[in-house]
Design an enzyme around this catalytic site. Sequence first.
Site, mmCIF file in Angstrom:
data_model
loop_
_atom_site.group_PDB
_atom_site.id
_atom_site.type_symbol
_atom_site.label_atom_id
_atom_site.label_comp_id
_atom_site.label_asym_id
_atom_site.label_seq_id
_atom_site.Cartn_x
_atom_site.Cartn_y
_atom_site.Cartn_z
ATOM 1 N N LYS A 49 0.961 -1.185 -0.103
ATOM 2 C CA LYS A 49 -0.090 0.282 0.083
ATOM 3 C C LYS A 49 0.828 1.169 0.373
ATOM 4 O O LYS A 49 0.405 2.202 -1.063
ATOM 5 C CB LYS A 49 -0.735 -0.499 1.234
ATOM 6 C CG LYS A 49 -2.364 -1.226 1.055
ATOM 7 C CD LYS A 49 -2.783 -1.426 2.254
ATOM 8 C CE LYS A 49 -3.509 -2.422 2.498
ATOM 9 N NZ LYS A 49 -4.169 -3.520 3.300
ATOM 10 N N ASP A 101 -11.891 2.282 4.092
ATOM 11 C CA ASP A 101 -12.091 0.719 3.740
ATOM 12 C C ASP A 101 -13.441 0.629 3.609
ATOM 13 O O ASP A 101 -13.844 -0.700 3.311
ATOM 14 C CB ASP A 101 -11.194 -0.196 5.298
ATOM 15 C CG ASP A 101 -10.197 -0.433 4.591
ATOM 16 O OD1 ASP A 101 -9.712 -0.971 3.681
ATOM 17 O OD2 ASP A 101 -9.499 -1.272 5.507
ATOM 18 N N GLN A 145 -4.633 -2.004 9.911
ATOM 19 C CA GLN A 145 -4.909 -2.968 8.954
ATOM 20 C C GLN A 145 -5.738 -4.130 9.866
ATOM 21 O O GLN A 145 -5.085 -4.523 11.524
ATOM 22 C CB GLN A 145 -3.312 -3.491 8.988
ATOM 23 C CG GLN A 145 -2.862 -4.681 8.171
ATOM 24 C CD GLN A 145 -3.453 -4.693 5.931
ATOM 25 O OE1 GLN A 145 -3.329 -3.905 5.732
ATOM 26 N NE2 GLN A 145 -3.654 -6.050 6.016
#
Length: 292
Positions: free
Chosen positions: A53, A120, A97
């Site tokens: 990322k 997200d 994460q």
Amino acid sequence: MAVTLIDGKAVANKIKVELHNRITLLKQRGIVPGLAVILVGEDPASQVYVNMKQKTCDELGIHSETTRLPADISQAELLRQIDRFNSAKDIHGILVQLPLPKHIDTETVIARISVDKDVDGFNPYNVGKLMVGKPRYVPCTPAGILELLHHYGFYPDGKHVVIVGRSNIVGKPLANLLLQKTKGCNATVTICHTGTTDLGYFTSQAEILVVAAGRPGAVTAEMVKEGVVVIDVGVNRVADSSTTKGYRLVGDVDFNSVSQKAKAITPVPGGVGPMTIVMLMKNTVIAAETLN
Ligand code: NAP
């Protein structure tokens, strides 16, 4: 007819070009999109994802800040870190994460991310927006799968899509996305899980089959019909002493046998994975465009 290999890397590269143009326009207005990534602990797969990322942010000119926290960090401290990014002017998107260590309540952590910066799309508010047909930030893997299908002209409209897996990050949001009463979605959706009796009965009815089970070989050739389009989301490490790492990555679908019957199939790696990352970049650009 030869099977089409759905090339996620190529589609992701095409989207990167579009994003690069949008980022250039933002920069002309003095805005640099910013993404904060928080990694707790040292899970090897999570470290790989976070590095990828960060690398993609660098490639596109997105400002990225990765915060690495020890596995034994308290929940309160993790929430403080999120609050810091919630109020940071140069950060437009925040990602924690997953998975998180067991002593931390994932739901509480995700709910703490500002709904405006939830790139997200996992905050319950944004989950609800998708559910009621007004999506804002669509979770990255489902969004990437839909882009892949569209790119190759496999429109879900009117098709029977069978999804194996009901997780909050893949199966459920993908089902909600495909159910939207809009062009490019509008599918008939079946979701299977470990409570499904006779998985093959359902998978063999799929015109589009998405497998996100996290189990290598969960779907084999006898479980699919001729001409199916297969999206293999699974990423599994299997031991392989012939590689320097001692393992190789495989999906959830028995690629060799299923590709004999499928019209099209994604490889692992190189299918859904690159799309997930580029959709995160896209959501970050959307956040920067709308927060300014
Ligand atoms: P997860 O949270 O473990 O969920 C797996 C789902 O599959 C669950 O709903 C489970 O059912 C179901 N399942 C497992 N084995 C099954 C079986 N034999 N038959 C039917 N259903 C079965 O996993 P996830 O986070 O959704 O991820 C799934 C896979 O996709 C993993 O390999 C993950 O690494 C990969 N992934 C890849 C990307 C990417 O960008 N490429 C992104 C996200 C995830 P129950 O609910 O009944 O337990």
